[in-house]
Design a protein around this motif. Structure first.
Motif: not given
Length: 817
Positions: A171-172, A671-674, A694-695
Motif C-alpha cells: 500500500n502507498v 502489485e500495490f494499492a494507491i 508506504q508499507d
C-alpha cells in the motif's frame, strides 16, 4: 516393651524434624532462585499399638474407649507449592515470566522434555534460546518464509545479525490537494522530428554530368542555291532562315543568326527549290539542326524541318510552315540544378547533389551525360525508375528549385525555361522539388534512416546499443536501452520510445478510455491521439494531456555505442509543435519488491474534467524499473479519482499499480494499492501530491526481538520490518505437585502428575508470558524460619523423651543392687 517403644517413637519424631529442617533449609537456600517453588513437609502418624478396642455401652455400663499407643510419625509427602511467585521487572529483554499456570518446555541433555518456571533465557553461539543452565527452550519454529510451523517442538532460534528479510510494498498512502481550479487538461504537448528519409532509395549520381552554356548555331557558313523545276518557290521571293540545335529530347538551343535568300528570276515560273548546304555542324549533345523559315517576304519564323547537323536540306516549299513559331527566349542568371529519378505513379527519388552553378546571359543551359537510374534488382526496394527529372533554382532565389523538364534515361537536356514559367505552381505540371525526397515509413530499416542538412544527407542510426533518455514534464526519465541490428525497423524504434516514455493510450484503460488532445497545430484539425506515429516522414510524439505529461526529446536524448566502442549522438531534430495545457502535479516515491529492491515510481495526476458536482483527476503511474518479459514499458497503471462538491474523496476507478519483475528473481509482479482517501479536492492555486508513507522496506538484518503475551517471538529488522521468529509453548499438568524434580530448576513428568497439556500462552488454561520480567522464588522466609524453630523444638522435645526413657531404664537396671 513400653520403654523401648518410647525410644523408637521419639526417634521417628527426631527423623521427621530433621526432614523438615532439610526442606526448610532448601527453601531458604533457594529464596533467591528465579522460578523456585518452595516445598512443605507433610507428616502422618506411623503405627499404633492397640491395648484395647473398648466396649460399647450396656444396660449396666456406659462403655469404654479404645486404648492405643502411637508408635511415632513419618513424612507423608514433601509437596512443592506452585503458587504464583512475585513478578519482577528485569533489565534483560529475553527474561520471561509466566503469569498463571504452566511451565516452559526445555530439552534435557538426553533430548527428553523437561519443564521449568525459570524464564531467565539467553542465546548461545548457535543463536538458540537457552536457559541459564544451557537447556534449549522448545517451541514452534519458522520456515524460510518466516511462517510458524506448528508440527513439532524444536529449539527456538533467534539469529540476531544474520537473518535478513525484505517487505514488498502493498500500500502507498497519498496526501495533498488535487484542485478543481486551473485549466482542464485537454491539450497534449506534441514534439516532432525533422523530416527523415530512407537511404535505400537511390540518389542520382552526377559523376560525369556536365552543365554548360548551350551552343548557338552559326549560320554564316550556310550556302543557298536554287534548283529550277524542283519546287514551288516563286522567282524573286525572299526567304529568311534561322537554325537551332536539337538535343535527343527535342530541346532546342538558342537560334542562330538569320540568313536570307532571294530566289533568282529565270523562266518566271514558281517552280524553284532552295538548297541549304553546310548547315551548322554538330556540337556535343547536339546531332540535329532544326530549320526555321519565314514566309515569302515575312518576318516571323516558323518550324520547317529537322535534319542532320552539318548536312544539307532542300526546301521545295512542299512542307507547309508549322504552327510552331520560333521560341528564342533566353534565360539570364546564376543557376544550379538538381536531378531526381521518377516513374509515373511512384514516389520520386531523393535529389542529387548540386549541379552547377552556371552563369548564363541571354542564353540557354545544356546538361549532358545525365545519370541512368539503377535497376531495383530482384529484391525490389525502390521503383523501376524510367524518367530523369531536372529542377532549377530561380535567379532571385537560390534556395528553391522548380521542375524545368524531364528526359528519358541517357538523354541530354537543354534548359530554356524562364523563372516565371517554372515558378507559377498554378500551372499544371509545375512543381517545386521536395528536398527531403522519399520519407521513411514504419518498415524503413533504422540503419537506412537519414536526415537532410542542406543538400547533404546523414545516416541517423547504426548498429549498436542505443541509450535513450527523454524528459517528461521537465523531469528526466531513466535511460532505456535498445539494441539496433541490421534488421531493426522504424516501428521497432517507435514501440521502444513509446514504452520508454510511458505514454498511455485508450487501450490501457478500456473501461474509462484515456482522452485524446485538441489539435492546435496550424493546418490540422483532427483530434490527436496519445502515442508515437509517423506523420509526413516525421516521428510525431503526442503526449498524454497535461503539462506534467509533456514528453521532450533533447539533442542528447539519443546516444549510440557502436560494437567498436565509438559513441555517436544522432540529432533527429525533435522540436515542440504544440504546447501542453492543463492543471497537473507529480509525486515521486520509492516502493520495494519482495527482495527489498527499491523501485522508483512517479505518479502524475492531471485535471480531466470539472462538472457542477464533481472534480475528476486522472493519474498515470510510471516505473522506470518495470521489467516485462520483453520491451521497456514504464507505464504501470492509470485510473480516475473523483471528489465531490465538498472536496471530499469519493472513489477511484482503479487503485492498483502493477510492476512486472520478469527476468528478476523477485516475486512477480509487484502489485500495490494507491490510497487517495487522504487527498483533498479543495480549491487552491496549484495542485500538490505526495506519498505520505508506504508499507514496504528494503532488505534488513535482524537487530532485536520482542516476545508477546501469547509467546510469539517477533523479530525486528534494521529496515523496520517485523517477522515471526517462533512461538513459545507452555505445558500444564493436572497435578503439578506430582512432577519429579530434576534439579537445575527443572521438573519432569511424574507418575502422579498427569500428562502434559501443551498450548500457547494464554490458551487452554495456561498463563500468559510477561517479557522483560522474571518470577521470583515463592519461598516465605518468615514462615520457613518459624517452621525451622518448630522443627528445632520438635527435635529437642523428642530428644528429651529419649533421655527420660534412658533414665527409666537406668533405674530399672539399678533394682538388683
Amino acid at each position: 516393651m513400653g520403654l523401648a517403644s518410647a525410644l523408637t517413637t521419639a526417634l521417628t519424631g527426631m527423623t521427621a524434624a530433621e526432614t523438615q529442617v532439610d526442606v526448610v533449609g532448601n527453601n531458604l537456600a533457594n529464596s533467591q532462585t528465579v522460578g523456585f517453588k518452595a516445598s512443605t513437609s507433610v507428616f502422618a502418624t506411623q503405627f499404633l499399638q492397640t491395648q484395647s478396642l473398648g466396649s460399647s455401652p450396656t444396660p449396666g455400663q456406659g462403655g469404654t474407649n479404645p486404648r492405643q499407643t502411637g508408635l511415632g510419625t513419618r513424612v507423608a509427602e514433601i509437596t512443592p507449592d506452585f503458587t504464583q511467585g512475585t513478578i519482577e521487572v528485569s533489565s534483560n529483554s529475553s527474561d520471561l515470566a509466566i503469569q498463571g499456570d504452566g511451565f516452559f518446555i526445555v530439552a534435557g541433555s538426553q533430548g527428553e522434555q523437561l519443564y521449568t518456571r525459570n524464564g531467565q533465557f539467553k542465546t548461545n553461539s548457535n543463536n538458540e534460546l537457552v536457559t541459564t543452565t544451557g537447556q534449549r527452550v522448545l517451541g514452534y519454529g519458522v520456515d524460510d518464509q518466516f511462517e510458524i510451523q506448528t508440527t513439532t517442538l524444536t529449539p527456538i532460534s533467534i539469529p540476531l545479525g544474520s537473518a535478513a528479510v525484505a517487505q514488498a510494498t502493498q500500500n502507498v498512502f497519498m496526501q495533498g490537494v488535487l484542485s478543481p481550479s486551473g485549466d482542464v487538461a485537454n491539450t497534449a504537448g506534441v514534439t516532432q522530428s525533422a523530416t527523415l528519409g530512407d537511404t535505400a532509395i537511390p540518389r542520382p549520381d552526377l559523376t560525369g554530368v556536365s552543365v554548360n552554356v548551350a551552343a548557338t548555331p552559326d549560320a554564316s557558313g550556310v550556302t543557298r542555291t536554287t534548283t529550277e523545276g524542283a519546287g514551288t518557290h516563286a522567282e524573286g521571293a525572299t526567304y529568311r532562315y534561322r537554325f537551332t540545335y536539337v538535343d535527343d529530347s527535342g530541346n532546342e538551343s538558342m537560334a542562330s543568326n538569320e540568313v536570307s535568300y532571294t530566289v533568282p528570276v529565270g523562266d518566271g515560273l514558281a517552280n524553284n527549290a532552295i538548297n541549304l548546304g553546310s548547315l551548322p555542324p554538330a556540337q556535343p549533345g547536339y546531332s540535329q539542326v532544326k530549320i526555321y523559315r519565314t514566309a515569302a517576304g515575312g518576318s516571323n519564323f516558323f518550324e520547317l524541318a529537322t535534319t542532320t547537323a552539318g548536312g544539307s536540306y532542300t526546301d521545295t516549299n512542299a512542307v507547309p510552315l508549322s504552327a510552331n513559331a520560333l521560341d528564342n527566349t533566353s534565360i539570364n542568371g546564376n543557376y544550379s540544378y538538381l536531378v531526381t529519378y521518377s516513374r509515373l505513379g511512384e514516389e520520386e527519388s531523393r535529389p542529387s547533389e548540386l549541379l552547377g552553378p552556371q552563369n548564363i546571359v541571354n542564353g540557354r543551359v545544356q546538361l549532358s551525360n545525365l545519370p541512368t537510374p539503377p535497376s531495383p534488382g530482384p529484391g525490389g526496394g525502390f521503383p523501376a525508375y524510367d524518367t530523369v527529372r531536372i529542377y532549377r533554382n530561380l535567379a532571385g532565389d537560390s534556395s528553391r528549385y522548380y521542375l524545368v523538364g524531364e528526359v528519358a534515361p541517357g538523354e541530354d537536356f537543354t534548359d530554356n525555361a524562364t523563372d516565371a514559367q517554372i515558378s507559377d505552381l498554378s500551372i499544371s505540371g509545375n512543381k517545386e522539388i521536395d528536398l527531403d525526397g522519399p520519407k521513411l515509413d514504419s518498415n524503413t530499416l533504422l540503419v537506412n534512416v537519414i536526415k537532410r542538412d542542406g543538400l547533404d544527407y546523414e545516416n541517423m542510426f547504426q548498429v549498436g546499443t542505443l541509450d535513450f533518455t527523454a524528459r517528461k514534464g521537465g523531469r528526466t526519465l531513466s535511460p532505456k536501452s535498445f539494441e539496433i541490428t541490421s534488421t531493426s525497423t522504424v516501428q521497432d524504434l517507435i514501440d521502444f520510445m513509446q514504452e520508454a516514455t510511458g505514454i498511455q493510450t485508450a487501450l490501457d484503460d478500456p473501461q474509462h478510455p484515456i482522452p485524446g488532445s485538441l489539435n492546435n497545430i496550424p493546418g490540422e484539425t483532427t483530434q490527436l491521439s496519445p502515442g508515437i506515429t509517423i506523420k509526413d516522414g516525421k516521428i510525431r510524439i503526442v503526449s498524454n494531456n497535461g503539462v506534467n505529461n509533456d514528453v521532450q526529446i533533447d539533442i542528447s536524448s539519443f546516444r549510440i555505442t557502436t560494437p567498436g566502442g565509438d559513441v555517436v549522438t544522432p540529432n533527429a531534430g525533435f522540436g515542440t509543435i504544440q504546447q501542453p495545457k492543463g492543471q497537473s502535479t507529480v509525486a515521486d516515491f520509492v516502493v520495494y519488491d519482495s527482495l527489498g529492491i527499491p523501485l522508483n515510481v512517479r505518479v502524475t495526476a492531471v485535471l480531466e474534467s470539472v462538472s457542477d458536482s464533481a472534480t475528476t483527476y486522472r493519474w498515470f503511474a510510471d516505473a522506470s524499473q518495470n521489467s516485462p518479459t520483453s520491451g521497456g514499458e514504464i507505464a504501470v497503471g492509470t485510473g480516475l479519482v473523483t471528489f465531490d462538491g465538498k472536496g471530499s474523496f469519493v472513489n477511484t476507478t482503479n487503485d492498483r499499480v502493477t510492476i512486472q519483475r520478469r527476468n528478476i528473481p523477485s516475486s512477480d509482479p509487484l502489485e500495490f494499492a494507491i490510497d487517495f482517501t487522504s487527498v483533498s479536492g479543495l480549491a487552491q492555486a496549484n495542485s500538490s501530491l505526495a506519498a505520505a508513507r508506504q508499507d514496504g522496506s528494503s532488505a534488513g538484518t535482524l537487530s532485536s526481538y520482542i516476545i508477546g503475551e501469547d509467546g510469539t517471538i517477533r523479530g525486528v529488522f534494521s529496515s523496520g520490518v517485523t517477522r515471526d521468529l517462533g512461538q513459545l509453548r507452555l505445558a500444564r499438568f493436572a497435578n503439578p505437585a506430582g512432577l519429579e524434580q530434576k534439579g537445575q530448576n527443572t521438573f519432569s513428568q511424574g507418575v502422579n502428575s498427569g500428562l502434559p497439556v501443551e498450548g500457547n500462552p494464554g490458551d487452554d488454561g495456561t498463563g500468559k508470558i510477561i517479557a522483560g520480567a522474571v518470577e521470583l522464588s515463592n519461598t516465605d522466609i518468615g514462615k520457613n524460619l518459624i517452621d525451622l524453630v518448630l522443627a528445632t523444638t520438635q527435635y529437642r522435645g523428642n530428644a528429651r523423651v529419649i533421655t527420660t526413657a534412658q533414665q527409666l531404664l537406668d533405674e530399672l537396671l539399678n533394682i538388683r543392687r
